[in-house]
Enzyme design. Structure first.
Site, PDB file in Angstrom:
ATOM      1  N   ARG A 159      55.522  86.791 -52.033  1.00  0.00           N
ATOM      2  CA  ARG A 159      55.510  86.111 -53.342  1.00  0.00           C
ATOM      3  C   ARG A 159      55.757  84.609 -53.217  1.00  0.00           C
ATOM      4  O   ARG A 159      56.415  84.011 -54.067  1.00  0.00           O
ATOM      5  CB  ARG A 159      56.585  86.689 -54.276  1.00  0.00           C
ATOM      6  CG  ARG A 159      56.460  88.139 -54.609  1.00  0.00           C
ATOM      7  CD  ARG A 159      55.209  88.356 -55.482  1.00  0.00           C
ATOM      8  NE  ARG A 159      55.319  89.597 -56.191  1.00  0.00           N
ATOM      9  CZ  ARG A 159      54.968  90.776 -55.689  1.00  0.00           C
ATOM     10  NH1 ARG A 159      54.481  90.849 -54.476  1.00  0.00           N
ATOM     11  NH2 ARG A 159      55.084  91.871 -56.404  1.00  0.00           N
ATOM     12  N   SER A 237      57.593  92.360 -62.568  1.00  0.00           N
ATOM     13  CA  SER A 237      58.879  92.383 -61.856  1.00  0.00           C
ATOM     14  C   SER A 237      59.635  91.090 -62.163  1.00  0.00           C
ATOM     15  O   SER A 237      59.130  90.008 -61.889  1.00  0.00           O
ATOM     16  CB  SER A 237      58.667  92.440 -60.349  1.00  0.00           C
ATOM     17  OG  SER A 237      58.051  93.634 -59.979  1.00  0.00           O
ATOM     18  N   GLU A 339      62.129  86.502 -59.736  1.00  0.00           N
ATOM     19  CA  GLU A 339      60.790  86.188 -59.246  1.00  0.00           C
ATOM     20  C   GLU A 339      60.053  85.332 -60.286  1.00  0.00           C
ATOM     21  O   GLU A 339      59.192  84.529 -59.973  1.00  0.00           O
ATOM     22  CB  GLU A 339      60.024  87.491 -59.008  1.00  0.00           C
ATOM     23  CG  GLU A 339      58.572  87.260 -58.790  1.00  0.00           C
ATOM     24  CD  GLU A 339      57.814  88.527 -58.500  1.00  0.00           C
ATOM     25  OE1 GLU A 339      58.296  89.336 -57.717  1.00  0.00           O
ATOM     26  OE2 GLU A 339      56.729  88.680 -59.066  1.00  0.00           O
TER      27      GLU A 339
END
Ligand code: EPU
Length: 343
Positions: A159, A237, A339
């Site tokens: 990510r 998420s 995130e």
């Protein structure tokens, strides 16, 4: 070009935060983007917005939000494909599957746009966008020059990429070139993907499977686990899966034994480095389905925070984030990192 002032961003972020920006511009060509970047009358700073699916607007944005309105996909032959930054990611996945090209099928049904996939290195079910990218086409904000950056320079990681760090604000992504495979290349080894493929199609033979079949299965899995952003605001998420060392993993295991929490799921990442699913840690702190103000933890996947009331404020999401982080730290000694990007 579309341009307006004091524009409501409620429909442009999947969390459905009711915020506005001072100025909004949608550009239809690279030339238009260059002109916008050079226009000193536009309020600064500039913020590049994709599908708005991985961010939380914490307040009204004082500058100019830029959106790419270019949506062309070009087949470059031999498995190479160029897609404009504004192409909806799942449309790109559908296009590739329809051409029999392997690569993005495991990333089907992820919200967002192609440009953001190259910044965020989106990932799911054992694939990451960075593995498929050959180069990223950008305009450099300071000079207005067009650059094509090879994927090898982007430092893709979980990510993560340089676009989120030292290149933040420097480059505006206008398109991405992918190198896909014309040969079968199914990736079925993450979670229950193989079982689900066998159950649906009666085989996991790569000679029989097509990218469209895998795409169907992955889409089904995502639909069964994650909220539809059109029905319930969220940004997927909310937390990253934490990496811990052996000492912390041992402490988590001891805690799990002490409190009868079952086996701790973990994956070896490297030397003395393990991934423990944030979903498990949050779940075991009792957060599943819990509400705090208008915000809530999604009942089927505790990694996902949702705008439950439809009117949830950024402060309420942030309060829930803090409460979850505090309890996971308190119980397991692990500091969760978000995130989602705060803007
Ligand atoms: N788990 C629980 N309770 C739950 C759900 C899950 O304990 O209610 C545990 C289970 O042990 C499960 C583990 O958590 O095996 C992992 O759950 P899952 O596979 O659903 O989620 P994840 O692997 O942690 C990541 C990505 C997702 C991506 C999936 C599939 C992150 C932060 N999230 O989730 O990405 O779709 O893998 O590859 O890496 C996103 O970025 O928005 C996103 C949804």
């Amino acid at each position: 070009m579309i341009k307006g002032y004091d524009i409501d961003l409620g429909g442009m972020n999947t969390f459905r935060m009711k915020v506005a920006c001072r100025c909004f511009v949608e550009y239809e060509s690279v030339e238009e983007l260059k002109a916008v970047l050079a226009d000193s009358s536009l309020p600064r700073p500039f913020f590049p917005l994709g599908g708005g699916s991985n961010l939380l607007f914490t307040k009204d944005y004082p500058g100019t939000v830029l959106h790419c309105g270019m949506k062309t996909i070009r087949d470059l032959g031999s498995g190479r494909v160029y897609a404009d930054a504004g192409v909806v990611w799942d449309d790109f996945c559908a296009w590739c599957a329809s051409k029999g090209l392997w690569g993005p099928e495991n990333l089907s049904y992820i919200p967002g746009e192609v440009g953001a996939s190259a910044v965020q290195n989106i990932g799911a079910y054992g694939r990451e966008a960075g593995e498929l990218i050959e180069s990223v086409s950008c305009v450099e904000a300071g000079t207005g020059s067009e650059v094509v950056i090879p994927a090898g320079d982007c430092e893709y990681a979980y990510r993560d990429s340089r676009f989120k760090h030292d290149w933040k604000g420097r480059y505006f992504v206008t398109g991405v070139t992918f190198r896909l495979s014309e040969e079968p290349k199914p990736e079925l080894d993450y979670g229950h993907v193989r079982e689900a493929v066998k159950e649906k199609f009666g085989t996991d033979d790569p000679a029989i499977l097509t990218p469209a079949m895998i795409r169907e299965v992955v889409t089904d899995i995502r639909k069964s686990k994650l909220p539809e952003v059109t029905e319930l605001g969220s940004a997927g998420s909310f937390f990253r899966n934490p990496y811990v060392d052996g000492k912390i993993l041992e402490a988590i295991r001891n805690k799990a034994q002490e409190e009868n929490l079952g086996v701790v799921p973990s994956f070896t990442i490297g030397d003395d480095c393990f991934k423990v699913p944030a979903a498990w840690l949050i779940d075991k702190c009792g957060w599943k389905g819990k509400e705090l103000g208008g915000a809530a933890v999604f009942e089927k996947q505790p990694l996902v925070l949702v705008n439950k009331s439809g009117e949830t404020s950024p402060e309420e999401i942030i309060a829930l984030e803090k409460a979850i982080k505090d309890s996971v730290l308190d119980k397991f000694g692990v500091t969760l990192e978000k995130e989602v990007e705060y803007v």
